[in-house]
Scaffold this motif. Structure first.
Motif, PDB file in Angstrom:
ATOM      1  N   ALA A  74       0.830  -1.208   0.000  1.00  0.00           N
ATOM      2  CA  ALA A  74       0.000   0.000   0.000  1.00  0.00           C
ATOM      3  C   ALA A  74       0.866   1.261   0.000  1.00  0.00           C
ATOM      4  O   ALA A  74       0.579   2.217  -0.732  1.00  0.00           O
ATOM      5  N   SER A  75       1.944   1.278   0.774  1.00  0.00           N
ATOM      6  CA  SER A  75       2.846   2.435   0.823  1.00  0.00           C
ATOM      7  C   SER A  75       3.536   2.639  -0.520  1.00  0.00           C
ATOM      8  O   SER A  75       3.659   3.765  -1.001  1.00  0.00           O
ATOM      9  N   ILE A  76       3.983   1.550  -1.125  1.00  0.00           N
ATOM     10  CA  ILE A  76       4.659   1.632  -2.429  1.00  0.00           C
ATOM     11  C   ILE A  76       3.702   2.163  -3.488  1.00  0.00           C
ATOM     12  O   ILE A  76       4.054   3.037  -4.287  1.00  0.00           O
ATOM     13  N   THR A  77       2.473   1.659  -3.486  1.00  0.00           N
ATOM     14  CA  THR A  77       1.471   2.114  -4.457  1.00  0.00           C
ATOM     15  C   THR A  77       1.158   3.586  -4.253  1.00  0.00           C
ATOM     16  O   THR A  77       1.063   4.353  -5.221  1.00  0.00           O
ATOM     17  N   LEU A  78       1.016   4.022  -3.007  1.00  0.00           N
ATOM     18  CA  LEU A  78       0.743   5.428  -2.717  1.00  0.00           C
ATOM     19  C   LEU A  78       1.892   6.316  -3.184  1.00  0.00           C
ATOM     20  O   LEU A  78       1.664   7.383  -3.769  1.00  0.00           O
ATOM     21  N   MET A  79       3.137   5.879  -2.955  1.00  0.00           N
ATOM     22  CA  MET A  79       4.284   6.667  -3.402  1.00  0.00           C
ATOM     23  C   MET A  79       4.305   6.763  -4.927  1.00  0.00           C
ATOM     24  O   MET A  79       4.569   7.833  -5.492  1.00  0.00           O
ATOM     25  N   ALA A  80       3.989   5.665  -5.624  1.00  0.00           N
ATOM     26  CA  ALA A  80       3.975   5.667  -7.085  1.00  0.00           C
ATOM     27  C   ALA A  80       2.873   6.581  -7.618  1.00  0.00           C
ATOM     28  O   ALA A  80       3.094   7.348  -8.566  1.00  0.00           O
ATOM     29  N   GLU A  81       1.700   6.524  -7.027  1.00  0.00           N
ATOM     30  CA  GLU A  81       0.597   7.380  -7.478  1.00  0.00           C
ATOM     31  C   GLU A  81       0.907   8.855  -7.220  1.00  0.00           C
ATOM     32  O   GLU A  81       0.603   9.712  -8.049  1.00  0.00           O
ATOM     33  N   LEU A  84       3.228   9.919  -9.920  1.00  0.00           N
ATOM     34  CA  LEU A  84       2.532  10.094 -11.193  1.00  0.00           C
ATOM     35  C   LEU A  84       1.745  11.407 -11.249  1.00  0.00           C
ATOM     36  O   LEU A  84       1.508  11.943 -12.328  1.00  0.00           O
ATOM     37  N   LEU A  85       1.340  11.905 -10.108  1.00  0.00           N
ATOM     38  CA  LEU A  85       0.626  13.183 -10.040  1.00  0.00           C
ATOM     39  C   LEU A  85       1.595  14.371  -9.997  1.00  0.00           C
ATOM     40  O   LEU A  85       1.186  15.506  -9.760  1.00  0.00           O
ATOM     41  N   HIS A  86       2.887  14.101 -10.223  1.00  0.00           N
ATOM     42  CA  HIS A  86       3.942  15.117 -10.234  1.00  0.00           C
ATOM     43  C   HIS A  86       4.062  15.833  -8.898  1.00  0.00           C
ATOM     44  O   HIS A  86       4.359  17.027  -8.827  1.00  0.00           O
ATOM     45  N   ASP A  87       3.813  15.095  -7.831  1.00  0.00           N
ATOM     46  CA  ASP A  87       3.998  15.596  -6.483  1.00  0.00           C
ATOM     47  C   ASP A  87       5.199  14.856  -5.894  1.00  0.00           C
ATOM     48  O   ASP A  87       5.645  13.856  -6.446  1.00  0.00           O
ATOM     49  N   GLN A  88       5.736  15.327  -4.787  1.00  0.00           N
ATOM     50  CA  GLN A  88       6.916  14.705  -4.186  1.00  0.00           C
ATOM     51  C   GLN A  88       6.499  13.625  -3.192  1.00  0.00           C
ATOM     52  O   GLN A  88       5.985  13.939  -2.124  1.00  0.00           O
ATOM     53  N   PRO A  89       6.693  12.329  -3.545  1.00  0.00           N
ATOM     54  CA  PRO A  89       6.378  11.278  -2.579  1.00  0.00           C
ATOM     55  C   PRO A  89       7.403  11.268  -1.442  1.00  0.00           C
ATOM     56  O   PRO A  89       8.560  11.638  -1.638  1.00  0.00           O
ATOM     57  N   THR A  90       6.951  10.861  -0.265  1.00  0.00           N
ATOM     58  CA  THR A  90       7.842  10.797   0.884  1.00  0.00           C
ATOM     59  C   THR A  90       7.806   9.416   1.516  1.00  0.00           C
ATOM     60  O   THR A  90       6.833   8.681   1.378  1.00  0.00           O
ATOM     61  N   CYS A  91       8.867   9.090   2.226  1.00  0.00           N
ATOM     62  CA  CYS A  91       8.950   7.820   2.939  1.00  0.00           C
ATOM     63  C   CYS A  91       7.913   7.828   4.062  1.00  0.00           C
ATOM     64  O   CYS A  91       7.830   8.792   4.826  1.00  0.00           O
ATOM     65  N   PRO A  92       7.115   6.767   4.177  1.00  0.00           N
ATOM     66  CA  PRO A  92       6.089   6.756   5.221  1.00  0.00           C
ATOM     67  C   PRO A  92       6.651   6.692   6.644  1.00  0.00           C
ATOM     68  O   PRO A  92       5.944   6.970   7.598  1.00  0.00           O
ATOM     69  N   TYR A  93       7.935   6.370   6.803  1.00  0.00           N
ATOM     70  CA  TYR A  93       8.506   6.233   8.144  1.00  0.00           C
ATOM     71  C   TYR A  93       9.233   7.479   8.630  1.00  0.00           C
ATOM     72  O   TYR A  93       9.312   7.722   9.819  1.00  0.00           O
ATOM     73  N   ASP A  94       9.806   8.279   7.704  1.00  0.00           N
ATOM     74  CA  ASP A  94      10.570   9.444   8.158  1.00  0.00           C
ATOM     75  C   ASP A  94      10.269  10.721   7.371  1.00  0.00           C
ATOM     76  O   ASP A  94      10.910  11.736   7.596  1.00  0.00           O
ATOM     77  N   ASP A  95       9.309  10.675   6.449  1.00  0.00           N
ATOM     78  CA  ASP A  95       8.898  11.848   5.660  1.00  0.00           C
ATOM     79  C   ASP A  95      10.019  12.463   4.826  1.00  0.00           C
ATOM     80  O   ASP A  95       9.979  13.642   4.508  1.00  0.00           O
TER      81      ASP A  95
END
Length: 134
Positions: A74-81, A84-95
């Motif tokens: 779920a975290s990997i999918t959220l980071m990928a999405e 894709l929205l051209h936003d900066q994904p962050t690590c769910p554990y340390d931001d």
């Protein structure tokens, strides 16, 4: 919960990672710092050396390697999405911002390495995932 010192250390790491301006942390100085990346070629966490132009103080800025718990699907999918929205994904554990690296793939399918240079967590993924192809 992280301490104020750990939060500040992580904030300075993110500034160095994103090539943002760093100021000297010595009381009364506040001068600009030159930042050099000393990360080995296959390093999982980034290592920076920052030196103040005014007082010549040197500071080592590095991540804190942790591999457990690993990222879940779920975290990997959220980071990928988010990517894709051209936003900066962050690590769910340390931001910390995640880096997406496009990998060569002879079958012309999108393959990526997701890497957090602060904690060292990483994974590889195909895009789109198999579940989305049906």
């Amino acid at each position: 919960m992280r301490s104020a010192q750990e939060r500040e250390s992580q904030r300075r790491f993110v500034q160095a990672l994103q090539h943002e301006h760093l100021s000297c942390s010595n009381p009364g100085c506040g001068g600009p710092m030159d930042v050099a990346d000393h990360t080995p070629h296959n390093g999982r966490i980034k290592i920076y050396e920052a030196s103040c132009e005014r007082c010549h103080t040197s500071e080592k800025i590095t991540g804190k390697e942790e591999h457990q718990p690993a990222w879940d699907v779920a975290s990997i999918t959220l980071m990928a999405e988010t990517h894709l929205l051209h936003d900066q994904p962050t690590c769910p554990y340390d931001d910390t911002p995640i880096t997406f690296i496009s990998l060569p793939n002879p079958r012309r399918k999108a393959r990526y390495r997701l890497q957090c240079y602060y904690c060292g967590r990483h994974t590889e993924m195909n895009w789109p995932p198999r579940e989305a192809k049906s």
